[in-house]
Design an enzyme around this catalytic site. Structure first.
Site, mmCIF file in Angstrom:
data_model
loop_
_atom_site.group_PDB
_atom_site.id
_atom_site.type_symbol
_atom_site.label_atom_id
_atom_site.label_comp_id
_atom_site.label_asym_id
_atom_site.label_seq_id
_atom_site.Cartn_x
_atom_site.Cartn_y
_atom_site.Cartn_z
ATOM 1 N N ASN A 9 0.972 -1.108 -0.046
ATOM 2 C CA ASN A 9 -0.076 0.043 0.016
ATOM 3 C C ASN A 9 0.929 1.342 -0.018
ATOM 4 O OD1 ASN A 9 -1.770 2.101 0.405
ATOM 5 N ND2 ASN A 9 -2.294 1.373 2.564
ATOM 6 N N LYS A 11 0.083 4.368 -0.059
ATOM 7 C CA LYS A 11 -0.480 5.278 0.389
ATOM 8 C C LYS A 11 -0.275 6.605 -0.421
ATOM 9 C CE LYS A 11 -0.057 2.960 4.862
ATOM 10 N NZ LYS A 11 -0.052 3.128 6.239
ATOM 11 N N HIS A 94 -9.279 0.902 5.012
ATOM 12 C CA HIS A 94 -8.190 1.133 5.536
ATOM 13 C C HIS A 94 -8.350 2.213 6.703
ATOM 14 C CE1 HIS A 94 -4.058 2.505 6.469
ATOM 15 N NE2 HIS A 94 -3.761 1.193 5.842
ATOM 16 N N GLU A 96 -6.809 4.464 7.805
ATOM 17 C CA GLU A 96 -6.811 5.898 7.514
ATOM 18 C C GLU A 96 -7.781 6.377 6.800
ATOM 19 O OE1 GLU A 96 -2.874 5.649 5.565
ATOM 20 O OE2 GLU A 96 -1.978 4.925 7.508
ATOM 21 N N GLU A 166 -5.004 -4.918 10.555
ATOM 22 C CA GLU A 166 -4.118 -3.783 10.725
ATOM 23 C C GLU A 166 -4.279 -3.215 12.142
ATOM 24 O OE1 GLU A 166 -2.113 -2.933 6.843
ATOM 25 O OE2 GLU A 166 -3.846 -1.281 7.029
ATOM 26 N N GLY A 172 2.884 2.353 11.030
ATOM 27 C CA GLY A 172 3.781 3.406 10.651
ATOM 28 C C GLY A 172 4.461 3.722 11.923
ATOM 29 N N SER A 213 3.806 -1.982 10.161
ATOM 30 C CA SER A 213 5.491 -2.004 10.574
ATOM 31 C C SER A 213 5.843 -3.458 10.256
ATOM 32 C CB SER A 213 5.418 -1.780 12.081
ATOM 33 O OG SER A 213 5.145 -0.441 12.265
#
Ligand code: 13P
Length: 251
Positions: A9, A11, A94, A96, A166, A172, A213
């Site tokens: 991904n 992003k 996702h 985010e 996730e 991250g 991560s």
């Protein structure tokens, strides 16, 4: 029996020129990895360029989001048919998107059903926040998100689904979940929900990825777990590390 699945991904990273460069260099290593489904998910603006480079290879292409409506007055959105022109896969729900763009279990579900209608394979993301993790609510949250996202998915389409666990606290942050913790969520929370929805056999065919991560250095710890069938990779998918992760999935 489940083919390992590794998706990158990207992003909101890479211009078209940078995307071309990345795929050209990384593609060589990725193509050499066999027995693993490999997918890259660049921003919409680079899909055409990357699709042209990946044509005829065994590396798949995915989008990072998609609207559920067919077309119309939805400024800034991308419709399923537009995604389908380039992509076999689409990342949906996702964290985010949920955190910054107001997506909910309900709107994620609409997107999943639109993907089903158009024959696009959704990579459906679920995962708890740090606060929920610390409050011991992981199972409750992941169960709710999984049931919510998959409501109305037909048994015939279900085997092609890809689920990505996730945990938000691992995304991250450089603080990946332990393999054991992720295995627990995959094996004791997500897989049982899939059994409830689709029955044992179909649930056994659905790939469940871990994301958060993941690096070339820790990937093997995840892939050695029974119910972890691959990885959804963020930061490390922008580097050669992604090839190492794919190699670990093949091993
Ligand atoms: P990182 O690998 O950068 O933690 O991101 C994970 C992720 O969100 C993939 O979708």
């Amino acid at each position: 029996m489940r083919t390992p699945f590794v998706a990158g991904n990207w992003k909101m990273n890479k211009t078209v020129a940078e995307a071309r460069d990345l795929v050209s260099t990384m593609g060589v290593g990725l193509k050499a990895v066999k027995g693993v489904e490999k997918v890259v998910c660049p921003p919409f603006t680079s899909l055409l360029a990357v699709a042209n480079l990946l044509g005829g290879t065994d590396i798949g292409l995915g989008a990072q989001n998609m609207h559920w409506e067919e077309k119309g007055a939805f400024t800034g959105e991308i419709a399923p048919e537009m995604v389908k022109e380039f992509c076999k896969y689409v990342i949906l729900g996702h964290s985010e998107r949920r955190q910054y763009f107001g997506e909910t279990d309900e709107t994620v579900n609409k997107r999943v059903l639109a993907a089903q209608k158009h024959g696009i394979i959704p990579i459906v993301c679920v995962g708890e926040t740090l606060q929920e993790y610390e409050a011991g609510k992981t199972a409750e949250v992941v169960r709710r998100q999984t049931l919510g996202a998959l409501a109305g998915v037909e048994a015939g389409f279900a085997p092609s689904l890809v689920i990505a666990y996730e945990p938000v606290w691992a995304i991250g942050t450089g603080k990946a979940s332990s393999g054991e913790n992720a295995q627990h969520v995959h094996g004791q929370v997500i897989r049982p929900v899939l059994v409830e929805l689709f029955g044992q056999e179909t649930a056994g065919a659905i790939r469940i990825l871990y994301g958060g991560s993941v690096t070339g250095a820790n990937a093997a710890e995840f892939f050695s777990q029974t119910d972890i069938d691959g990885a959804l990779v963020g930061g490390a998918s922008l580097k050669d590390d992604f090839v190492l992760i794919a190699q670990a999935a093949a091993a």
